[in-house]
Design an enzyme around this catalytic site. Structure first.
Site, PDB file in Angstrom:
ATOM      1  N   HIS A 404      38.272  41.764  46.263  1.00 40.93           N
ATOM      2  CA  HIS A 404      39.258  41.137  45.384  1.00 40.93           C
ATOM      3  C   HIS A 404      40.541  41.958  45.276  1.00 40.93           C
ATOM      4  CE1 HIS A 404      40.556  38.072  42.814  1.00 40.93           C
ATOM      5  NE2 HIS A 404      39.517  37.952  42.005  1.00 40.93           N
ATOM      6  N   ASP A 408      42.665  37.030  47.028  1.00 41.04           N
ATOM      7  CA  ASP A 408      42.634  36.301  45.761  1.00 41.04           C
ATOM      8  C   ASP A 408      41.525  35.260  45.776  1.00 41.04           C
ATOM      9  OD1 ASP A 408      44.790  37.700  44.718  1.00 41.04           O
ATOM     10  OD2 ASP A 408      46.257  36.273  45.518  1.00 41.04           O
TER      11      ASP A 408
END
Length: 433
Positions: A404, A408
């Site tokens: 992450h 995204d």
């Protein structure tokens, strides 16, 4: 006097300083030809075979299976000699046996690690070093243990089996001098030591982690500690791809000599998704995001030493036949423990197919420094709603674990949606839609 040559652990990689001894392909006393594979060693990346540097008799083995050795360390010696007449030499044929006449070997105790024992009963003709260590540990004589090795050799496995199957009352008799307060059985933390000082049904075997397992453990922990991992899921209707595979698989084999599997479809679908969402194909390096314009995809394969991930280079330029043929070649090499370190290095993305083992759903772990891994699972017939009707379709859950820090959630979801769309409409792969 014949020459003796030392067998050393060769350099097997720029960053590799230690290896683990795998399977010895020859036993002490065996004749071996120059260039013939002598022993398998396991590195943190792959298994490698060490060939004999010269023809002769394997005089001694310094490192047993599952023990560790550093680069350059001597693990065996070979006494240079020509191949004896009639093929391979008998167990007592090594030149070392000529140092003393055979009849004089009778007084040697059967538990001594001598290559020539004259016992004619159950005594072993030759006691392997690992077997001798276990004999000493348990206070046994070689004559007490049936030998099953070639040429009457007494193997480590023979001693382990004997100790494990002997009556439970035998251990106290072997060590009557121990005080009654000694309730904890001593443990040998060496490779493959067998803890047997207890009831026969409660034995324990102590084995060090293999080099491959240690590397996997280190990298997985590294991924958990350094990356912000998150997993998203989707499901795919496999009907269209299964129909194409069923219709063309026979002609595919006739044309290319390799079976048409599902992995080539998913590899090509992954290329399309990686092009559309390049962050999944990127990595973080020295505070920078490195984006690649090529797709080197690792494919998890079950091998002789466990799960390995060889790399398919430039999948965007490969045909279906190229992908399937390369995977088949890697699978054969993995089963024979012949994958080379360079086969496993690099990679920008990974596909892991737990479905072949029956996995319904999982959260795969990213292989650092990559930023994503696609998990495939088993295909199961399930009821789904299509055009307002409940129908039975072969469905597969797919999962994407991603870092992450660079990917995204929107990109991760879009990535899996692209995989789903391509697999459910495989014609897009050929029409470049």
């Amino acid at each position: 006097m014949s020459e003796t040559i030392q067998v050393e652990v060769p350099t097997v990689g720029e960053s590799i300083s230690e290896v683990q001894i795998g399977q010895w392909l020859k036993a002490e006393g065996d004749w071996v030809a120059s260039g013939e594979d002598l022993v398998e060693i396991e590195t943190e990346k792959a298994s490698v075979q060490i060939p004999a540097p010269s023809s002769g008799f394997l005089e001694s083995i310094a490192k047993q299976s599952e023990e560790f050795a550093v680069i350059g360390e001597v693990i065996a010696t070979i006494r240079v000699a020509e191949q004896p007449a009639g093929g391979s030499a008998p167990a007592a044929a090594p030149p070392a046996a000529a140092a003393a006449p055979a009849p004089q070997a009778a007084p040697v105790p059967s538990s001594a690690p001598s290559p020539a024992s004259s016992g004619t009963g159950t005594a072993a003709a030759f006691v392997m070093p690992a077997a001798q260590r276990l004999l000493d540990t348990h206070g046994l004589r070689a004559a007490d243990v049936p030998a099953t090795g070639p040429g009457g050799r007494l193997l480590k496995e023979d001693v382990q089996a004997f100790v494990q199957n002997r009556p439970a009352a035998a251990p106290p008799a072997a060590a009557p001098a121990k005080p009654p307060t000694a309730v904890a059985a001593p443990r040998r933390e060496s490779a493959a030591s067998l803890v047997t000082d207890g009831p026969a049904h409660r034995t324990e075997e102590v084995k060090p982690l293999s080099m491959l397992r240690r590397t996997i453990a280190t990298r997985l922990v590294e991924a958990q500690q350094t990356a912000a991992l998150l997993t998203t899921f989707n499901e795919v209707d496999m009907s269209p791809t299964m129909q194409i595979r069923k219709e063309y698989k026979d002609r595919f084999v006739e044309r290319h000599g390799v079976k048409l599997g599902f992995m080539s479809f998913f590899a090509k679908a992954a290329v399309e998704a990686l092009r559309k969402f390049p962050a999944v194909n990127a990595e973080i390096r020295d505070g920078n995001a490195i984006y690649r314009n090529y797709q080197d995809i690792g494919v998890a394969i079950g091998g002789g030493k466990g799960l390995v991930v060889p790399i398919l280079r430039n999948v965007e330029r490969m045909s279906f036949a190229d992908i399937e043929g390369t995977i088949a070649g890697f699978a054969k090499q993995a089963s024979e423990n012949r994958l080379q370190p360079e086969d496993l290095m690099g990679g920008t993305f990974t596909i892991s197919n737990g479905g072949v083992y029956g996995s319904l759903l999982s959260t795969p772990i990213v292989n650092p420094p990559q930023s994503g891994i696609l998990g495939l699972h088993s295909i199961q017939d399930r009821p789904v709603a299509i055009d307002g009707q409940v129908v039975i379709r072969p469905m597969m859950y797919i999962a994407l674990t991603y870092d992450h820090r660079i990917v995204d959630g929107r990109e991760a979801v879009g990535f899996l949606k692209t995989i789903k769309e391509v697999i459910e409409e495989p014609a897009r792969l050929f029409l470049e839609l």
